[in-house]
Design an enzyme around this catalytic site. Structure first.
Site, PDB file in Angstrom:
ATOM      1  CE1 TYR A 162      23.185 -21.565 -49.419  1.00  0.00           C
ATOM      2  CE2 TYR A 162      21.031 -23.196 -49.523  1.00  0.00           C
ATOM      3  CZ  TYR A 162      21.830 -22.028 -49.060  1.00  0.00           C
ATOM      4  OH  TYR A 162      21.134 -20.985 -48.497  1.00  0.00           O
TER       5      TYR A 162
HETATM    6  N1  NAD Z   1      17.357 -15.716 -50.060  1.00  0.00           N
HETATM    7  C1  NAD Z   1      16.906 -16.652 -49.730  1.00  0.00           C
HETATM    8  O1  NAD Z   1      15.711 -16.855 -49.812  1.00  0.00           O
HETATM    9  C2  NAD Z   1      17.676 -17.549 -48.810  1.00  0.00           C
HETATM   10  C3  NAD Z   1      16.755 -18.593 -48.292  1.00  0.00           C
HETATM   11  C4  NAD Z   1      17.652 -19.545 -47.289  1.00  0.00           C
HETATM   12  C5  NAD Z   1      18.958 -19.114 -47.127  1.00  0.00           C
HETATM   13  N2  NAD Z   1      19.759 -17.865 -47.455  1.00  0.00           N
HETATM   14  C6  NAD Z   1      20.615 -17.592 -46.729  1.00  0.00           C
HETATM   15  O2  NAD Z   1      20.551 -16.163 -46.363  1.00  0.00           O
HETATM   16  C7  NAD Z   1      21.788 -15.577 -46.460  1.00  0.00           C
HETATM   17  C8  NAD Z   1      22.077 -14.170 -47.356  1.00  0.00           C
HETATM   18  O3  NAD Z   1      21.401 -14.759 -48.628  1.00  0.00           O
HETATM   19  P1  NAD Z   1      21.045 -13.508 -49.724  1.00  0.00           P
HETATM   20  O4  NAD Z   1      19.960 -14.203 -50.569  1.00  0.00           O
HETATM   21  O5  NAD Z   1      20.866 -12.093 -49.310  1.00  0.00           O
HETATM   22  O6  NAD Z   1      22.236 -13.719 -50.867  1.00  0.00           O
HETATM   23  P2  NAD Z   1      23.199 -12.511 -51.543  1.00  0.00           P
HETATM   24  O7  NAD Z   1      23.740 -13.299 -52.396  1.00  0.00           O
HETATM   25  O8  NAD Z   1      22.102 -11.557 -52.050  1.00  0.00           O
HETATM   26  O9  NAD Z   1      24.166 -12.015 -50.584  1.00  0.00           O
HETATM   27  C9  NAD Z   1      25.012 -12.599 -49.901  1.00  0.00           C
HETATM   28  C10 NAD Z   1      26.099 -11.601 -49.599  1.00  0.00           C
HETATM   29  O10 NAD Z   1      27.501 -12.583 -48.839  1.00  0.00           O
HETATM   30  C11 NAD Z   1      28.526 -11.860 -49.218  1.00  0.00           C
HETATM   31  N3  NAD Z   1      29.517 -13.060 -49.115  1.00  0.00           N
HETATM   32  C12 NAD Z   1      29.620 -14.229 -49.793  1.00  0.00           C
HETATM   33  N4  NAD Z   1      30.846 -14.833 -49.507  1.00  0.00           N
HETATM   34  C13 NAD Z   1      31.412 -13.965 -48.635  1.00  0.00           C
HETATM   35  C14 NAD Z   1      32.845 -14.059 -47.917  1.00  0.00           C
HETATM   36  N5  NAD Z   1      33.476 -15.181 -48.273  1.00  0.00           N
HETATM   37  N6  NAD Z   1      33.215 -13.195 -47.271  1.00  0.00           N
HETATM   38  C15 NAD Z   1      32.210 -12.003 -46.782  1.00  0.00           C
HETATM   39  N7  NAD Z   1      31.203 -11.825 -47.642  1.00  0.00           N
HETATM   40  C16 NAD Z   1      30.698 -12.598 -48.287  1.00  0.00           C
HETATM   41  C17 NAD Z   1      28.450 -11.525 -50.982  1.00  0.00           C
HETATM   42  O11 NAD Z   1      29.538 -10.570 -51.007  1.00  0.00           O
HETATM   43  C18 NAD Z   1      26.771 -11.002 -50.710  1.00  0.00           C
HETATM   44  O12 NAD Z   1      26.768  -9.807 -50.745  1.00  0.00           O
HETATM   45  C19 NAD Z   1      22.801 -16.720 -46.962  1.00  0.00           C
HETATM   46  O13 NAD Z   1      23.659 -17.394 -46.085  1.00  0.00           O
HETATM   47  C20 NAD Z   1      21.959 -17.500 -47.841  1.00  0.00           C
HETATM   48  O14 NAD Z   1      22.376 -18.911 -47.955  1.00  0.00           O
HETATM   49  C21 NAD Z   1      18.842 -17.111 -48.400  1.00  0.00           C
END
Ligand code: NAD
Length: 311
Positions: A162
Site C-alpha cells: 500500500y
Molecule cells: N482513513 C485514514 O486514516 C487514511 C489514512 C491515509 C490515507 N487514507 C486514504 O484515504 C482514502 C479514503 O480512505 P477511507 O479510510 O475513507 O477508506 P474506505 O475503505 O472507508 O473507503 C474507500 C472507498 O473506496 C472505494 N473503492 C475502492 N476501490 C475502488 C475502485 N476500484 N473503484 C471505485 N471505488 C473504489 C471503496 O468502495 C470505498 O467505499 C484512501 O485512498 C486511503 O488510502 C486514509
C-alpha cells in the site's frame, strides 16, 4: 464564505469514509458532485452500487446536487463512466478528488509482487487513468485535482505494498503539478487521517487495539479532513504541488527539503565523513517544489526543457 456554486466535481471512493465527507461538504457548498464508488471490500473484492447510491440520495435529500456512479477506477470504462456522469450532471468538470482506496497488511517476507500490483491497480493506475480521462475537461475549466496519499510514505512496514503505491501517487502528483502549472490545472496531495473502516481494519491487523470511544471518533471524524479538499477545490485557493496532512483537527503542510550540504569537486569518502555535520544540517532549509527549482538550487545544468514554476 467559500462557495463552489456552478462547479462539477468528481469524487472517487465517495460512498464511504473520507470520500463521503468530501462529497457532502462539496455539495453543501454548492458543487454538483459525482459520487464515484464501486462499493468494494477493503481488499478491493466484491461490488455494490449501494454505497454510492446511498450517499447521492442523502445529499439530494439535504438539498444538494449529486449523482451516483458505481464505476471501477481500475477499468478504462469506469473512468469514462465518471467523465460521462459529470458531463450529464453539469456539462463540465471543475474538480477531481482521487480518493478511492484499498488496504492490505502483509509482512515484507510474505509480500508478493501480485499484492503490489493489486495496490497499484487501484491507487496508482486508477488515479492516473481517471485523471487522464478527465484532464481535457479540467484544462478547459481551469480545474483542480486532489490526489490521496498516506502517512504510509514515511515508512509503514506492515502495509508496505500500500505504501509503495501511495509513494507512487506522490511522485505522480508532483509531476502532474508541473504539467498543470503550464496548462492551468492545480494538482495537490492530501494525506488524510480519520476513523473509517480502513482505520478499523488497520487496528484489527495491528492486534486488535481497543475500539475508539465516541469522543475519540468525534475527534477523528472524516468531517475534519473534508474542509481541506473543499478549500483546494475553491477559487480562493491558488496552491499547486503541495502536500497537506489533515486529520484530528490538524492541518499541516509537508514538503521535500534540503539544507545547503557541501559542494566539493574533488570529493572523497573521507570528505563525506569529515563534513557529515554540514551535509546533514537543515538550516537554511530549501523547499524543493519541483525538478527545475531543485536543479536551479544546485546550479546544475537543465537536461530537459522546464521552467522554474512560480507558486
Ligand atoms: N482513513 C485514514 O486514516 C487514511 C489514512 C491515509 C490515507 N487514507 C486514504 O484515504 C482514502 C479514503 O480512505 P477511507 O479510510 O475513507 O477508506 P474506505 O475503505 O472507508 O473507503 C474507500 C472507498 O473506496 C472505494 N473503492 C475502492 N476501490 C475502488 C475502485 N476500484 N473503484 C471505485 N471505488 C473504489 C471503496 O468502495 C470505498 O467505499 C484512501 O485512498 C486511503 O488510502 C486514509
Amino acid at each position: 464564505m467559500i462557495r463552489l456554486d456552478g462547479k462539477v466535481i468528481v469524487v472517487t471512493g465517495a460512498g464511504r469514509g473520507i470520500g463521503r465527507a468530501h462529497a457532502e461538504l462539496l455539495a453543501a457548498r454548492g458543487a454538483a458532485v459525482v459520487i464515484g464508488d464501486l462499493g468494494v471490500d477493503i481488499d478491493g473484492s466484491g461490488v455494490s452500487s449501494d454505497p454510492a447510491q446511498e450517499v447521492a440520495e442523502a445529499i439530494t435529500a439535504a438539498g444538494g446536487c449529486a449523482v451516483a456512479c458505481a464505476a471501477d477506477i481500475r477499468e478504462a470504462d469506469g473512468a469514462q463512466a465518471l467523465l460521462q456522469a459529470a458531463l450529464d450532471l453539469g456539462g463540465r468538470v471543475d474538480g477531481l478528488v482521487n480518493n478511492a482506496g484499498i488496504l492490505s497488511h502483509v509482512a515484507f517476507a510474505e509480500m508478493s509482487l501480485a499484492e503490489i500490483q493489486r495496490q497499484f491497480d487501484v491507487h496508482v493506475f486508477g488515479t492516473v487513468r481517471v485523471t487522464q480521462t478527465l484532464w481535457p475537461e479540467l484544462v478547459r475549466s481551469g480545474g483542480s485535482v486532489v490526489n490521496t496519499t498516506s502517512s504510509g510514505i514515511f515508512g509503514a512496514p506492515v502495509s508496505m505494498a500500500y505504501s509503495i503505491a501511495k509513494g507512487a501517487v506522490f511522485a505522480f502528483s508532483r509531476a502532474l503539478a508541473t504539467v498543470g502549472d503550464a496548462e492551468g490545472v492545480r494538482v495537490n496531495l492530501l494525506m488524510p487521517g480519520a476513523e473509517t473502516r480502513m482505520q478499523a481494519f488497520a487496528r484489527e491487523q495491528f492486534g486488535g487495539a481497543a475500539e475508539p470511544s465516541e469522543e475519540a471518533r468525534r475527534r477523528s471524524s472524516p468531517a475534519l479532513v473534508a474542509p481541506v479538499v473543499t478549500y483546494l477545490m475553491s477559487d480562493e485557493c491558488s496552491l499547486n504541488g503541495e502536500m497537506i496532512y489533515a486529520g484530528h483537527g490538524h492541518v499541516r503542510r509537508f514538503v521535500l527539503a534540503s539544507g545547503d550540504g557541501i559542494h566539493i569537486e574533488d570529493l572523497t569518502p573521507e570528505l563525506i565523513a569529515e563534513n557529515w555535520e554540514q551535509i546533514s544540517r537543515l538550516e537554511p532549509l530549501h523547499i524543493v517544489n519541483d525538478l527545475p527549482s531543485f536543479r536551479a538550487s544546485l546550479g546544475a545544468p537543465m537536461t530537459e526543457s522546464g521552467r522554474v514554476a512560480t507558486r
